[in-house]
Scaffold this motif. Structure first.
Motif, PDB file in Angstrom:
ATOM      1  N   VAL A  80       2.028  -6.375 -14.696  1.00 15.52           N
ATOM      2  CA  VAL A  80       2.961  -7.068 -13.813  1.00 15.52           C
ATOM      3  C   VAL A  80       2.521  -6.851 -12.364  1.00 15.52           C
ATOM      4  O   VAL A  80       2.460  -5.712 -11.901  1.00 15.52           O
ATOM      5  CB  VAL A  80       4.408  -6.569 -14.019  1.00 15.52           C
ATOM      6  CG1 VAL A  80       5.364  -7.302 -13.099  1.00 15.52           C
ATOM      7  CG2 VAL A  80       4.831  -6.725 -15.481  1.00 15.52           C
ATOM      8  N   PRO A  81       2.195  -7.931 -11.643  1.00 16.78           N
ATOM      9  CA  PRO A  81       1.740  -7.802 -10.253  1.00 16.78           C
ATOM     10  C   PRO A  81       2.803  -7.177  -9.337  1.00 16.78           C
ATOM     11  O   PRO A  81       4.003  -7.343  -9.571  1.00 16.78           O
ATOM     12  CB  PRO A  81       1.462  -9.243  -9.818  1.00 16.78           C
ATOM     13  CG  PRO A  81       1.381 -10.032 -11.077  1.00 16.78           C
ATOM     14  CD  PRO A  81       2.228  -9.320 -12.092  1.00 16.78           C
ATOM     15  N   ALA A  82       2.356  -6.498  -8.302  1.00 18.49           N
ATOM     16  CA  ALA A  82       3.260  -5.842  -7.347  1.00 18.49           C
ATOM     17  C   ALA A  82       4.253  -6.826  -6.740  1.00 18.49           C
ATOM     18  O   ALA A  82       5.433  -6.506  -6.561  1.00 18.49           O
ATOM     19  CB  ALA A  82       2.451  -5.152  -6.251  1.00 18.49           C
ATOM     20  N   LYS A  83       3.796  -8.059  -6.434  1.00 15.68           N
ATOM     21  CA  LYS A  83       4.705  -9.035  -5.808  1.00 15.68           C
ATOM     22  C   LYS A  83       5.830  -9.436  -6.763  1.00 15.68           C
ATOM     23  O   LYS A  83       6.939  -9.732  -6.328  1.00 15.68           O
ATOM     24  CB  LYS A  83       3.958 -10.262  -5.285  1.00 15.68           C
ATOM     25  CG  LYS A  83       3.423 -11.192  -6.343  1.00 15.68           C
ATOM     26  CD  LYS A  83       2.797 -12.426  -5.708  1.00 15.68           C
ATOM     27  CE  LYS A  83       2.456 -13.427  -6.799  1.00 15.68           C
ATOM     28  NZ  LYS A  83       1.997 -14.683  -6.269  1.00 15.68           N
ATOM     29  N   ILE A  84       5.567  -9.415  -8.059  1.00 12.72           N
ATOM     30  CA  ILE A  84       6.609  -9.733  -9.047  1.00 12.72           C
ATOM     31  C   ILE A  84       7.588  -8.571  -9.156  1.00 12.72           C
ATOM     32  O   ILE A  84       8.791  -8.765  -9.327  1.00 12.72           O
ATOM     33  CB  ILE A  84       5.979 -10.076 -10.421  1.00 12.72           C
ATOM     34  CG1 ILE A  84       5.112 -11.336 -10.300  1.00 12.72           C
ATOM     35  CG2 ILE A  84       7.032 -10.242 -11.506  1.00 12.72           C
ATOM     36  CD1 ILE A  84       5.843 -12.581  -9.807  1.00 12.72           C
ATOM     37  N   LYS A  85       7.082  -7.352  -9.024  1.00 12.00           N
ATOM     38  CA  LYS A  85       7.957  -6.173  -9.061  1.00 12.00           C
ATOM     39  C   LYS A  85       8.915  -6.159  -7.873  1.00 12.00           C
ATOM     40  O   LYS A  85      10.013  -5.629  -7.960  1.00 12.00           O
ATOM     41  CB  LYS A  85       7.123  -4.897  -9.072  1.00 12.00           C
ATOM     42  CG  LYS A  85       6.358  -4.689 -10.365  1.00 12.00           C
ATOM     43  CD  LYS A  85       5.542  -3.404 -10.323  1.00 12.00           C
ATOM     44  CE  LYS A  85       4.788  -3.225 -11.634  1.00 12.00           C
ATOM     45  NZ  LYS A  85       4.016  -1.986 -11.665  1.00 12.00           N
ATOM     46  N   LYS A  86       8.495  -6.760  -6.755  1.00 10.66           N
ATOM     47  CA  LYS A  86       9.330  -6.799  -5.544  1.00 10.66           C
ATOM     48  C   LYS A  86      10.179  -8.059  -5.465  1.00 10.66           C
ATOM     49  O   LYS A  86      11.031  -8.183  -4.589  1.00 10.66           O
ATOM     50  CB  LYS A  86       8.442  -6.722  -4.301  1.00 10.66           C
ATOM     51  CG  LYS A  86       7.739  -5.398  -4.153  1.00 10.66           C
ATOM     52  CD  LYS A  86       6.815  -5.416  -2.952  1.00 10.66           C
ATOM     53  CE  LYS A  86       6.033  -4.114  -2.873  1.00 10.66           C
ATOM     54  NZ  LYS A  86       5.009  -4.167  -1.822  1.00 10.66           N
ATOM     55  N   ALA A  87       9.960  -8.991  -6.359  1.00 15.33           N
ATOM     56  CA  ALA A  87      10.636 -10.300  -6.307  1.00 15.33           C
ATOM     57  C   ALA A  87      12.112 -10.191  -6.696  1.00 15.33           C
ATOM     58  O   ALA A  87      12.568  -9.181  -7.247  1.00 15.33           O
ATOM     59  CB  ALA A  87       9.923 -11.281  -7.235  1.00 15.33           C
ATOM     60  N   ASP A  88      12.843 -11.253  -6.438  1.00 17.30           N
ATOM     61  CA  ASP A  88      14.220 -11.385  -6.884  1.00 17.30           C
ATOM     62  C   ASP A  88      14.244 -11.280  -8.414  1.00 17.30           C
ATOM     63  O   ASP A  88      13.316 -11.735  -9.086  1.00 17.30           O
ATOM     64  CB  ASP A  88      14.749 -12.760  -6.434  1.00 17.30           C
ATOM     65  CG  ASP A  88      16.187 -12.961  -6.829  1.00 17.30           C
ATOM     66  OD1 ASP A  88      16.435 -13.334  -8.000  1.00 17.30           O
ATOM     67  OD2 ASP A  88      17.057 -12.753  -5.976  1.00 17.30           O
ATOM     68  N   PRO A  89      15.298 -10.681  -8.990  1.00 15.20           N
ATOM     69  CA  PRO A  89      15.359 -10.563 -10.455  1.00 15.20           C
ATOM     70  C   PRO A  89      15.155 -11.884 -11.211  1.00 15.20           C
ATOM     71  O   PRO A  89      14.514 -11.904 -12.264  1.00 15.20           O
ATOM     72  CB  PRO A  89      16.751  -9.984 -10.706  1.00 15.20           C
ATOM     73  CG  PRO A  89      17.022  -9.166  -9.479  1.00 15.20           C
ATOM     74  CD  PRO A  89      16.411  -9.965  -8.351  1.00 15.20           C
ATOM     75  N   MET A  90      15.652 -13.015 -10.675  1.00 14.44           N
ATOM     76  CA  MET A  90      15.476 -14.294 -11.373  1.00 14.44           C
ATOM     77  C   MET A  90      14.023 -14.739 -11.335  1.00 14.44           C
ATOM     78  O   MET A  90      13.498 -15.260 -12.327  1.00 14.44           O
ATOM     79  CB  MET A  90      16.386 -15.373 -10.774  1.00 14.44           C
ATOM     80  CG  MET A  90      16.357 -16.683 -11.550  1.00 14.44           C
ATOM     81  SD  MET A  90      16.755 -16.549 -13.313  1.00 14.44           S
ATOM     82  CE  MET A  90      18.514 -16.335 -13.239  1.00 14.44           C
ATOM     83  N   ASP A  91      13.349 -14.531 -10.204  1.00 15.45           N
ATOM     84  CA  ASP A  91      11.925 -14.863 -10.124  1.00 15.45           C
ATOM     85  C   ASP A  91      11.117 -14.006 -11.095  1.00 15.45           C
ATOM     86  O   ASP A  91      10.197 -14.495 -11.756  1.00 15.45           O
ATOM     87  CB  ASP A  91      11.396 -14.666  -8.697  1.00 15.45           C
ATOM     88  CG  ASP A  91      11.829 -15.776  -7.748  1.00 15.45           C
ATOM     89  OD1 ASP A  91      12.032 -16.920  -8.213  1.00 15.45           O
ATOM     90  OD2 ASP A  91      11.963 -15.489  -6.546  1.00 15.45           O
ATOM     91  N   THR A  92      11.475 -12.731 -11.177  1.00 13.98           N
ATOM     92  CA  THR A  92      10.790 -11.827 -12.116  1.00 13.98           C
ATOM     93  C   THR A  92      11.026 -12.278 -13.551  1.00 13.98           C
ATOM     94  O   THR A  92      10.096 -12.315 -14.360  1.00 13.98           O
ATOM     95  CB  THR A  92      11.254 -10.372 -11.911  1.00 13.98           C
ATOM     96  OG1 THR A  92      10.969  -9.977 -10.564  1.00 13.98           O
ATOM     97  CG2 THR A  92      10.556  -9.425 -12.877  1.00 13.98           C
ATOM     98  N   ALA A  93      12.270 -12.633 -13.860  1.00 13.72           N
ATOM     99  CA  ALA A  93      12.598 -13.100 -15.218  1.00 13.72           C
ATOM    100  C   ALA A  93      11.802 -14.362 -15.554  1.00 13.72           C
ATOM    101  O   ALA A  93      11.245 -14.473 -16.658  1.00 13.72           O
ATOM    102  CB  ALA A  93      14.096 -13.368 -15.341  1.00 13.72           C
ATOM    103  N   ASN A  94      11.705 -15.288 -14.613  1.00  7.61           N
ATOM    104  CA  ASN A  94      10.926 -16.510 -14.848  1.00  7.61           C
ATOM    105  C   ASN A  94       9.451 -16.180 -15.062  1.00  7.61           C
ATOM    106  O   ASN A  94       8.792 -16.765 -15.926  1.00  7.61           O
ATOM    107  CB  ASN A  94      11.094 -17.496 -13.680  1.00  7.61           C
ATOM    108  CG  ASN A  94      12.355 -18.320 -13.791  1.00  7.61           C
ATOM    109  OD1 ASN A  94      12.818 -18.634 -14.875  1.00  7.61           O
ATOM    110  ND2 ASN A  94      12.935 -18.665 -12.658  1.00  7.61           N
TER     111      ASN A  94
END
Length: 195
Positions: A39-53
């Motif tokens: 999981v990329p660092a930017k996804i770890k910092k993203a909004d929960p919905m963006d991460t879920a998508n």
């Protein structure tokens, strides 16, 4: 009646689920990494919905659905949520006037159904996190509802509370109204524009 179909977001539009979505996001990331996902660092910092998508797009849809449902079920079982009475009444009144009602949410379908049944609301269609691969801000969930209920975009309105809802409505080409969570003033304005 101005619209044949009124589509509503769920969490923070009709109710507030007392769930720490940031904590849920981190748990989903941990579970995905245990399965070998990088999981990329930017996804770890993203909004929960963006991460879920992102997780859904990377073959982890069931992990997301299970993680959301697990947390939502605990919330429902403990009555750890707040219903917005003016919005629930609006749904009931719209149905009485012959308007179709649908829910488009990042929450799971079962959670939405359980809470709305307790409130005496039976939507014509519920599309939750488990209904489409990609959720808001992608238009998939709104397009699914239009297709299932056989209603044209111009005969529909979408009501939500977030930038995800606003972007999803725009991406689907549906008139979208953004309201503040549990705002009586916004609920009254919405009522006047829909009924």
């Amino acid at each position: 009646m101005k619209y044949k179909l009124a589509i509503f977001d769920f969490d923070d539009t009709l109710v507030h689920l007392n769930i720490d979505w940031e904590e849920v996001k981190m748990e989903l990331i941990r579970r995905a990494e245990e399965r070998g996902e990088k999981v990329p660092a930017k996804i770890k910092k993203a909004d929960p919905m963006d991460t879920a998508n992102w997780l859904c797009a990377h073959r982890h849809m069931q992990l997301v659905v299970d993680g959301f449902r697990e947390n939502e079920k605990r919330c429902v079982d403990n009555n750890n949520y707040v219903v917005f009475p003016a919005m629930i009444q609006l749904l009931k009144d719209l149905k009485k006037e012959g308007c179709l009602i649908a829910i488009a949410s990042g929450n799971t379908t079962m959670t939405i159904k359980e809470i709305l049944e307790k409130e005496g609301v039976v939507p014509d269609f519920i599309a939750g996190q488990d209904s489409t691969k990609m959720n808001k801000p992608y238009p998939d969930i709104l397009n699914l509802i239009l297709q299932k209920l056989k209603i044209k975009k111009e005969e529909s309105v979408f009501v939500g509370n977030s930038s995800f809802d606003s972007r999803a409505g725009k991406n689907a080409g549906i008139k979208t109204v953004i309201i503040r969570p549990n705002s009586r003033e916004d609920a009254e304005k919405l009522r006047n524009s829909l009924l």
